[in-house]
Design a protein around this motif. Structure first.
Motif, PDB file in Angstrom:
ATOM      1  N   LEU A  42      26.551  79.498  70.565  1.00 17.99           N
ATOM      2  CA  LEU A  42      26.116  80.796  70.055  1.00 17.99           C
ATOM      3  C   LEU A  42      24.770  81.254  70.603  1.00 17.99           C
ATOM      4  O   LEU A  42      24.468  82.441  70.596  1.00 17.99           O
ATOM      5  CB  LEU A  42      26.034  80.751  68.519  1.00 17.99           C
ATOM      6  N   GLY A  43      23.957  80.334  71.033  1.00 18.45           N
ATOM      7  CA  GLY A  43      22.639  80.686  71.536  1.00 18.45           C
ATOM      8  C   GLY A  43      21.688  81.155  70.463  1.00 18.45           C
ATOM      9  O   GLY A  43      20.876  82.061  70.683  1.00 18.45           O
ATOM     10  N   ILE A  44      21.764  80.523  69.271  1.00 18.31           N
ATOM     11  CA  ILE A  44      20.910  80.997  68.172  1.00 18.31           C
ATOM     12  C   ILE A  44      19.436  80.721  68.431  1.00 18.31           C
ATOM     13  O   ILE A  44      18.575  81.369  67.830  1.00 18.31           O
ATOM     14  CB  ILE A  44      21.326  80.373  66.826  1.00 18.31           C
ATOM     15  N   PHE A  45      19.136  79.776  69.326  1.00 17.89           N
ATOM     16  CA  PHE A  45      17.729  79.473  69.621  1.00 17.89           C
ATOM     17  C   PHE A  45      17.189  80.271  70.813  1.00 17.89           C
ATOM     18  O   PHE A  45      16.023  80.090  71.198  1.00 17.89           O
ATOM     19  CB  PHE A  45      17.552  77.981  69.884  1.00 17.89           C
ATOM     20  N   GLU A  77      28.086  78.925  59.308  1.00 19.76           N
ATOM     21  CA  GLU A  77      29.157  79.842  58.902  1.00 19.76           C
ATOM     22  C   GLU A  77      28.480  81.071  58.306  1.00 19.76           C
ATOM     23  O   GLU A  77      27.856  80.989  57.256  1.00 19.76           O
ATOM     24  CB  GLU A  77      30.099  79.175  57.894  1.00 19.76           C
ATOM     25  N   SER A  78      28.605  82.187  58.988  1.00 19.20           N
ATOM     26  CA  SER A  78      27.848  83.370  58.613  1.00 19.20           C
ATOM     27  C   SER A  78      28.580  84.626  59.065  1.00 19.20           C
ATOM     28  O   SER A  78      29.441  84.588  59.954  1.00 19.20           O
ATOM     29  CB  SER A  78      26.455  83.315  59.255  1.00 19.20           C
ATOM     30  N   GLU A  79      28.247  85.752  58.421  1.00 20.38           N
ATOM     31  CA  GLU A  79      28.787  87.048  58.834  1.00 20.38           C
ATOM     32  C   GLU A  79      27.852  87.754  59.809  1.00 20.38           C
ATOM     33  O   GLU A  79      28.049  88.919  60.133  1.00 20.38           O
ATOM     34  CB  GLU A  79      29.021  87.925  57.601  1.00 20.38           C
ATOM     35  N   ASP A  80      26.841  87.056  60.270  1.00 22.28           N
ATOM     36  CA  ASP A  80      25.912  87.619  61.233  1.00 22.28           C
ATOM     37  C   ASP A  80      26.665  88.048  62.495  1.00 22.28           C
ATOM     38  O   ASP A  80      27.621  87.388  62.918  1.00 22.28           O
ATOM     39  CB  ASP A  80      24.850  86.571  61.580  1.00 22.28           C
ATOM     40  N   PRO A  81      26.262  89.156  63.120  1.00 19.31           N
ATOM     41  CA  PRO A  81      26.949  89.622  64.343  1.00 19.31           C
ATOM     42  C   PRO A  81      27.068  88.579  65.442  1.00 19.31           C
ATOM     43  O   PRO A  81      28.037  88.602  66.207  1.00 19.31           O
ATOM     44  CB  PRO A  81      26.071  90.801  64.793  1.00 19.31           C
ATOM     45  N   ILE A  82      26.105  87.653  65.510  1.00 20.24           N
ATOM     46  CA  ILE A  82      26.159  86.638  66.569  1.00 20.24           C
ATOM     47  C   ILE A  82      27.406  85.764  66.425  1.00 20.24           C
ATOM     48  O   ILE A  82      27.986  85.298  67.410  1.00 20.24           O
ATOM     49  CB  ILE A  82      24.865  85.782  66.561  1.00 20.24           C
ATOM     50  N   PHE A  83      27.873  85.566  65.185  1.00 22.26           N
ATOM     51  CA  PHE A  83      29.089  84.791  64.944  1.00 22.26           C
ATOM     52  C   PHE A  83      30.329  85.649  65.161  1.00 22.26           C
ATOM     53  O   PHE A  83      31.338  85.177  65.674  1.00 22.26           O
ATOM     54  CB  PHE A  83      29.083  84.225  63.521  1.00 22.26           C
ATOM     55  N   GLU A  84      30.250  86.914  64.763  1.00 21.35           N
ATOM     56  CA  GLU A  84      31.387  87.812  64.933  1.00 21.35           C
ATOM     57  C   GLU A  84      31.700  88.024  66.409  1.00 21.35           C
ATOM     58  O   GLU A  84      32.868  88.061  66.807  1.00 21.35           O
ATOM     59  CB  GLU A  84      31.103  89.143  64.236  1.00 21.35           C
ATOM     60  N   ALA A  86      31.119  85.978  68.814  1.00 22.94           N
ATOM     61  CA  ALA A  86      31.640  84.727  69.407  1.00 22.94           C
ATOM     62  C   ALA A  86      33.007  84.349  68.856  1.00 22.94           C
ATOM     63  O   ALA A  86      33.687  83.480  69.421  1.00 22.94           O
ATOM     64  CB  ALA A  86      30.653  83.591  69.157  1.00 22.94           C
ATOM     65  N   HIS A  87      33.419  85.001  67.748  1.00 25.41           N
ATOM     66  CA  HIS A  87      34.716  84.716  67.113  1.00 25.41           C
ATOM     67  C   HIS A  87      34.871  83.223  66.799  1.00 25.41           C
ATOM     68  O   HIS A  87      35.923  82.624  67.023  1.00 25.41           O
ATOM     69  CB  HIS A  87      35.881  85.169  68.008  1.00 25.41           C
ATOM     70  N   ARG A  88      33.804  82.644  66.269  1.00 26.47           N
ATOM     71  CA  ARG A  88      33.859  81.227  65.934  1.00 26.47           C
ATOM     72  C   ARG A  88      32.755  80.894  64.932  1.00 26.47           C
ATOM     73  O   ARG A  88      31.790  81.635  64.767  1.00 26.47           O
ATOM     74  CB  ARG A  88      33.692  80.348  67.173  1.00 26.47           C
ATOM     75  N   THR A  89      32.935  79.765  64.237  1.00 22.47           N
ATOM     76  CA  THR A  89      31.855  79.235  63.406  1.00 22.47           C
ATOM     77  C   THR A  89      30.963  78.346  64.276  1.00 22.47           C
ATOM     78  O   THR A  89      31.290  78.057  65.426  1.00 22.47           O
ATOM     79  CB  THR A  89      32.411  78.418  62.228  1.00 22.47           C
TER      80      THR A  89
END
Length: 364
Positions: A42-45, A77-84, A86-89
């Motif tokens: 996801l590249g959250i960092f 597990e989040s509804e944040d756009p970054i997860f949406e 990527a279509h994955r947890t």
């Protein structure tokens, strides 16, 4: 002159950033925390760069006055756009670095549902005196709960469910006088529930199911006035059910299923405010107390797989509502009462008893 003004402006911006941005020590601690983790999808960092960790660093918030890091909120597990997008947890490996303890004003830390994080809970976490929320649910964290967890006097939420935590529940945990939510489900915790568990007077949910906890249910639990949800299921608890549990003012859900609890069912449990009662898969014996009435309202009563005997209480028909009733796999005998709630129950609620008869099992 123009160059001089530019230099002054640059200096002013640097001073402003130093005053209003995060401290260099907090930034260094966050980067050390990040270095111990690997998140490949996801590249959250990716946003954790630049001098000011108080602005636009994903999941990081700072105190408005001190400008020190106050919250870390990283959920897999989040509804944040970054997860949406990527279509994955999320999935993350690595461990929780003790460097996190250098964030001395930390109020909450959530590193939840990443599935692959291992290692232990850093023992130094008990030095974070401002900590209110500690949430590591849904990882593979092992080791024990820090023995001096009771130092965290401001802690309101302790959630380490769905990990591989072992060892005992520390006695010091009962010093957490502000704790409202305790979730230790689905770990490898053993030993007894601390005898002074009732000191957790602010607790509203105590979820300890799916462990290897043994010994008796402490009677002191009944002194937790605010407790609404108590789940001790799927453990190795033994002894009798304290009668005082049925006298708790707001207890609405009591799950004691899949233990080794013996003795009889306290009358108080069936004439209480409890609406979800699961005592199945124990070694309870004796008769089911015949104490139901118009004030009885149960979403669930599950007494299956015990050693209960005698008849089905006739006063059950007087209850205002019973949604699900399971009396199967006992030694009950006699005629099944007619009318509500029995009219909407099928044979599976009564099967495998010694000599029950009547609808829906068949005529006597």
């Amino acid at each position: 002159m123009q160059r001089f003004c530019s230099i002054i402006l640059a200096l002013l911006l640097a001073v402003f950033s130093a005053v209003n941005g995060c401290s260099p020590s907090d930034r260094a601690a966050l980067l050390a925390f990040k270095a111990a983790l690997h998140e490949p999808h996801l590249g959250i960092f990716d946003s954790w760069k630049g001098a000011d960790c108080c602005h636009n660093w994903y999941g990081v918030s700072c105190d408005a006055e001190s400008h020190q890091v106050a919250d870390i909120n990283l959920r897999g597990e989040s509804e944040d756009p970054i997860f949406e997008r990527a279509h994955r947890t999320g999935f993350m490996t690595g461990f929780i670095s003790p460097e996190i303890c250098r964030l001395t004003r930390l109020s909450s830390i959530t590193v939840a549902d990443w599935k692959g994080i291992t290692g232990e809970i850093p023992k130094c976490i008990t030095t974070l005196s401002f900590l209110r929320i500690l949430d590591f649910i849904g990882n593979k964290i092992s080791g024990e709960i820090p023995a001096d967890i009771g130092k965290l006097q401001r802690l309101t939420v302790l959630n380490i469910a769905d990990n591989q935590i072992s060892g005992r529940i520390p006695a010091s945990l009962t010093n957490l006088s502000s704790l409202m939510h305790l979730d230790l489900r689905n770990n490898k915790i053993s030993g007894p529930i601390p005898r002074k568990f009732g000191r957790l007077r602010m607790l509203s949910r105590a979820l300890l199911s799916g462990n290897q906890i043994s010994g008796p249910i402490p009677g002191s639990i009944s002194r937790i006035y605010r407790l609404a949800d108590l789940d001790l299921s799927m453990n190795n608890l033994s002894g009798v059910i304290p009668r005082s549990l049925g006298k708790m003012a707001v207890l609405a859900t009591l799950n004691l299923d899949c233990n080794k609890i013996s003795g009889t069912i306290p009358t108080t449990l069936l004439s209480s405010s409890i609406g979800n009662l699961n005592l199945s898969r124990n070694v309870l014996e004796g008769k089911i107390p015949d104490v139901f009435g118009p004030g009885s309202y149960f979403m669930v009563i599950d007494l299956a797989y015990n050693k209960l005997s005698g008849p089905i209480p006739r006063t059950l028909a007087a209850a205002s509502y019973i949604g699900h009733l399971d009396l199967s796999y006992n030694h009950l005998c006699g005629r099944i009462p007619t009318g509500a709630p029995f009219d909407h129950l099928d044979a599976s609620s009564f099967t495998h008893n010694d000599c029950l008869c009547g609808k829906p099992l068949g005529v006597c």
